[in-house]
Design a protein around this motif. Structure first.
Motif, mmCIF file in Angstrom:
data_model
loop_
_atom_site.group_PDB
_atom_site.id
_atom_site.type_symbol
_atom_site.label_atom_id
_atom_site.label_comp_id
_atom_site.label_asym_id
_atom_site.label_seq_id
_atom_site.Cartn_x
_atom_site.Cartn_y
_atom_site.Cartn_z
ATOM 1 N N VAL A 127 42.773 3.243 91.235
ATOM 2 C CA VAL A 127 43.562 2.278 91.987
ATOM 3 C C VAL A 127 43.596 0.973 91.201
ATOM 4 O O VAL A 127 42.673 0.686 90.438
ATOM 5 N N VAL A 145 36.046 3.150 93.463
ATOM 6 C CA VAL A 145 36.933 4.305 93.230
ATOM 7 C C VAL A 145 37.021 4.629 91.733
ATOM 8 O O VAL A 145 36.942 5.789 91.331
ATOM 9 N N TYR A 207 40.338 -3.935 86.202
ATOM 10 C CA TYR A 207 40.683 -2.518 85.977
ATOM 11 C C TYR A 207 40.176 -2.079 84.597
ATOM 12 O O TYR A 207 39.544 -1.033 84.461
ATOM 13 N N VAL A 243 52.554 5.066 82.205
ATOM 14 C CA VAL A 243 53.150 6.141 83.016
ATOM 15 C C VAL A 243 53.975 5.535 84.150
ATOM 16 O O VAL A 243 53.495 4.633 84.853
ATOM 17 N N ASN A 246 52.865 5.474 90.524
ATOM 18 C CA ASN A 246 52.737 4.489 91.616
ATOM 19 C C ASN A 246 51.579 3.526 91.400
ATOM 20 O O ASN A 246 51.123 2.874 92.339
ATOM 21 N N ARG A 249 51.583 -0.114 92.690
ATOM 22 C CA ARG A 249 52.098 -0.215 94.070
ATOM 23 C C ARG A 249 51.679 -1.504 94.777
ATOM 24 O O ARG A 249 52.319 -1.952 95.702
ATOM 25 N N PHE A 267 58.393 3.317 80.383
ATOM 26 C CA PHE A 267 57.179 4.114 80.576
ATOM 27 C C PHE A 267 57.530 5.606 80.558
ATOM 28 O O PHE A 267 58.662 5.992 80.798
HETATM 29 N N1 NAP Z 1 50.214 4.488 85.151
HETATM 30 C C1 NAP Z 1 49.777 4.096 83.966
HETATM 31 O O1 NAP Z 1 50.494 3.404 83.224
HETATM 32 C C2 NAP Z 1 48.400 4.497 83.489
HETATM 33 C C3 NAP Z 1 47.993 4.129 82.198
HETATM 34 C C4 NAP Z 1 46.713 4.492 81.766
HETATM 35 C C5 NAP Z 1 45.886 5.213 82.603
HETATM 36 N N2 NAP Z 1 46.316 5.568 83.860
HETATM 37 C C6 NAP Z 1 45.398 6.322 84.713
HETATM 38 O O2 NAP Z 1 46.040 7.504 85.166
HETATM 39 C C7 NAP Z 1 45.397 7.945 86.376
HETATM 40 C C8 NAP Z 1 46.437 8.324 87.405
HETATM 41 O O3 NAP Z 1 47.128 7.167 87.829
HETATM 42 P P1 NAP Z 1 48.706 7.157 88.085
HETATM 43 O O4 NAP Z 1 49.286 6.294 87.043
HETATM 44 O O5 NAP Z 1 49.202 8.519 88.274
HETATM 45 O O6 NAP Z 1 48.761 6.308 89.458
HETATM 46 P P2 NAP Z 1 49.139 6.731 90.951
HETATM 47 O O7 NAP Z 1 50.489 7.369 90.986
HETATM 48 O O8 NAP Z 1 48.929 5.503 91.754
HETATM 49 O O9 NAP Z 1 48.041 7.828 91.319
HETATM 50 C C9 NAP Z 1 46.717 7.451 91.643
HETATM 51 C C10 NAP Z 1 46.078 8.553 92.451
HETATM 52 O O10 NAP Z 1 44.743 8.146 92.797
HETATM 53 C C11 NAP Z 1 44.566 8.369 94.195
HETATM 54 N N3 NAP Z 1 43.585 7.469 94.806
HETATM 55 C C12 NAP Z 1 43.549 6.114 94.782
HETATM 56 N N4 NAP Z 1 42.541 5.669 95.540
HETATM 57 C C13 NAP Z 1 41.915 6.760 96.049
HETATM 58 C C14 NAP Z 1 40.816 6.960 96.919
HETATM 59 N N5 NAP Z 1 40.149 5.934 97.473
HETATM 60 N N6 NAP Z 1 40.450 8.221 97.232
HETATM 61 C C15 NAP Z 1 41.126 9.270 96.735
HETATM 62 N N7 NAP Z 1 42.185 9.156 95.911
HETATM 63 C C16 NAP Z 1 42.583 7.913 95.584
HETATM 64 C C17 NAP Z 1 45.938 8.130 94.798
HETATM 65 O O11 NAP Z 1 45.994 8.697 96.096
HETATM 66 P P3 NAP Z 1 47.087 8.214 97.185
HETATM 67 O O12 NAP Z 1 48.371 8.871 96.757
HETATM 68 O O13 NAP Z 1 46.553 8.739 98.471
HETATM 69 O O14 NAP Z 1 47.133 6.731 97.132
HETATM 70 C C18 NAP Z 1 46.816 8.829 93.770
HETATM 71 O O15 NAP Z 1 46.847 10.219 93.997
HETATM 72 C C19 NAP Z 1 44.469 6.806 86.791
HETATM 73 O O16 NAP Z 1 43.144 7.098 86.398
HETATM 74 C C20 NAP Z 1 44.999 5.618 85.996
HETATM 75 O O17 NAP Z 1 44.011 4.643 85.785
HETATM 76 C C21 NAP Z 1 47.555 5.224 84.313
#
Ligand code: NAP
Length: 330
Positions: A127, A145, A207, A243, A246, A249, A267
């Protein structure tokens, strides 16, 4: 944290850095071969209700894995979406709120009773909170988290012997990290785990710090699970690059339209971005490795702070101490 060179210290510099990294020359580690199937393998993935995790779940199911989606929301519709996209019926959903230690313990019980053991665990959920918030245990939510939950969940999985070790392929534990783990100058040992206020301006910096903790944990975990140069578990980490998910958000409503535009234009889609996660889960090229880190599809050393055993050992110790306050024994 005092750092003049920080690149991930606010949403704008982090977005710029993410995009500019995409244009740097990358040397690919390899490609998934068609025979790198996951038939018969059980894979548990957290945070698979959205973004990268959801796209990964679909690819894993396409490769024949039995996929266990451990999610906070999206039951059952996201599981149905994965079934439909993959044509596989071997898709299950378990509820977990990773900010709640009791929920993590319940997940462990469910994994044990419904699936007995798993081959591969992907710690993907994270998150980006717009401000410091307390969980029901009084811990700062993003710290809980993005780092603490992983320490607790992985260690309870190991304690309960929930990984398949049948002499064939090694169990794989994969952490979705971020290049922002390189951002902090140092560990905050003196106030480790203490609740600290922050607002949107500092959330990206926090973060990055929690990604440093998680990446340091992954390195220490690999050392502890694989003593005497004998590899018994593969512990991998990766950064998927920027990526279009969300993840932002909680950004202020006023910036949302612009961010959506930038995310969509620059992205990578979750379907593209999940390639390194799927590769680390399924590729035979990394079989037998104790540790690995990919940025996009190129191999990189993790930050030197994360790989330093002194930091890893100290982090493990202070985390164990902290968890005693919540009656969690690792
Ligand atoms: N997006 C980027 O640019 C980017 C870059 C580098 C690394 N990452 C990493 O990629 C991974 C996936 O993120 P994403 O980009 O796909 O973001 P995302 O779409 O926001 O997905 C995050 C996921 O984590 C879940 N989550 C958050 N808090 C939680 C909790 N308390 N308990 C259980 N599940 C929880 C969310 O569940 P809900 O749907 O219920 O909220 C969602 O399924 C993360 O580790 C992030 O740090 C992302």
């Amino acid at each position: 944290m005092t750092n003049r060179k920080q690149k991930y210290n606010n949403p704008f510099t982090a977005t710029y850095k993410g995009i500019s990294d995409l244009f740097k020359k990358q040397e690919r580690v390899g490609t998934l071969n068609p025979d790198n199937r996951l038939d018969g393998k059980k894979v548990l993935i957290t945070g698979s209700s959205s973004g990268l995790g959801l796209a990964t779940a679909k690819d894993l199911a396409r490769l024949g894995a039995e996929v266990i989606m451990a999610v906070r929301s999206g039951i059952p519709e996201k599981g149905e979406e994965v079934k439909k996209a993959s044509g596989s019926e071997k898709v299950h959903m378990l509820h977990v709120d990773l900010s709640d230690f009791d929920s993590i313990k319940s997940l462990i019980k469910e994994v044990k009773s419904q699936f007995e053991k798993v081959d591969i665990l992907i710690c993907n959920a994270a998150v980006v909170s717009k401000e410091a918030r307390k969980t029901r245990h009084g811990v700062e939510e993003m710290f809980s988290v993005n780092y603490l939950a992983k320490f607790v969940f992985v260690n309870l999985m190991l304690k309960e012997d929930l990984f398949i070790k049948d002499g064939n392929d090694l169990p794989r534990i994969i952490f979705v990290s971020s290049e922002s783990h390189r951002n902090p100058d140092e560990f905050e040992w003196d106030d480790f785990g203490k609740f600290k206020e922050y607002g949107m301006g500092k959330s990206v910096e926090r973060y990055g710090y929690y990604k440093l903790l998680m990446t340091t944990f992954s390195q220490e975990l690999s050392r502890r699970l694989n003593p005497n140069q004998k590899t018994e578990y593969s512990v991998f980490a990766l950064c998927p690059g920027p990526v279009n998910s969300n993840i932002a958000r909680e950004a202020p409503a006023i910036f949302q339209p612009l961010m959506k535009l930038v995310f969509r234009a620059f992205f990578r889609s979750p379907e593209q971005a999940c390639e390194p996660v799927v590769y680390l889960a399924a590729s035979k090229d990394v079989e037998g490795k104790a540790t690995d880190y990919l940025f996009l599809m190129s191999r990189k050393p993790v930050d030197e702070k994360a790989v330093d055993p002194k930091n890893g050992g100290r982090l493990w110790k202070v985390t164990e101490e902290l968890l005693k306050n919540y009656k969690i024994e690792i």
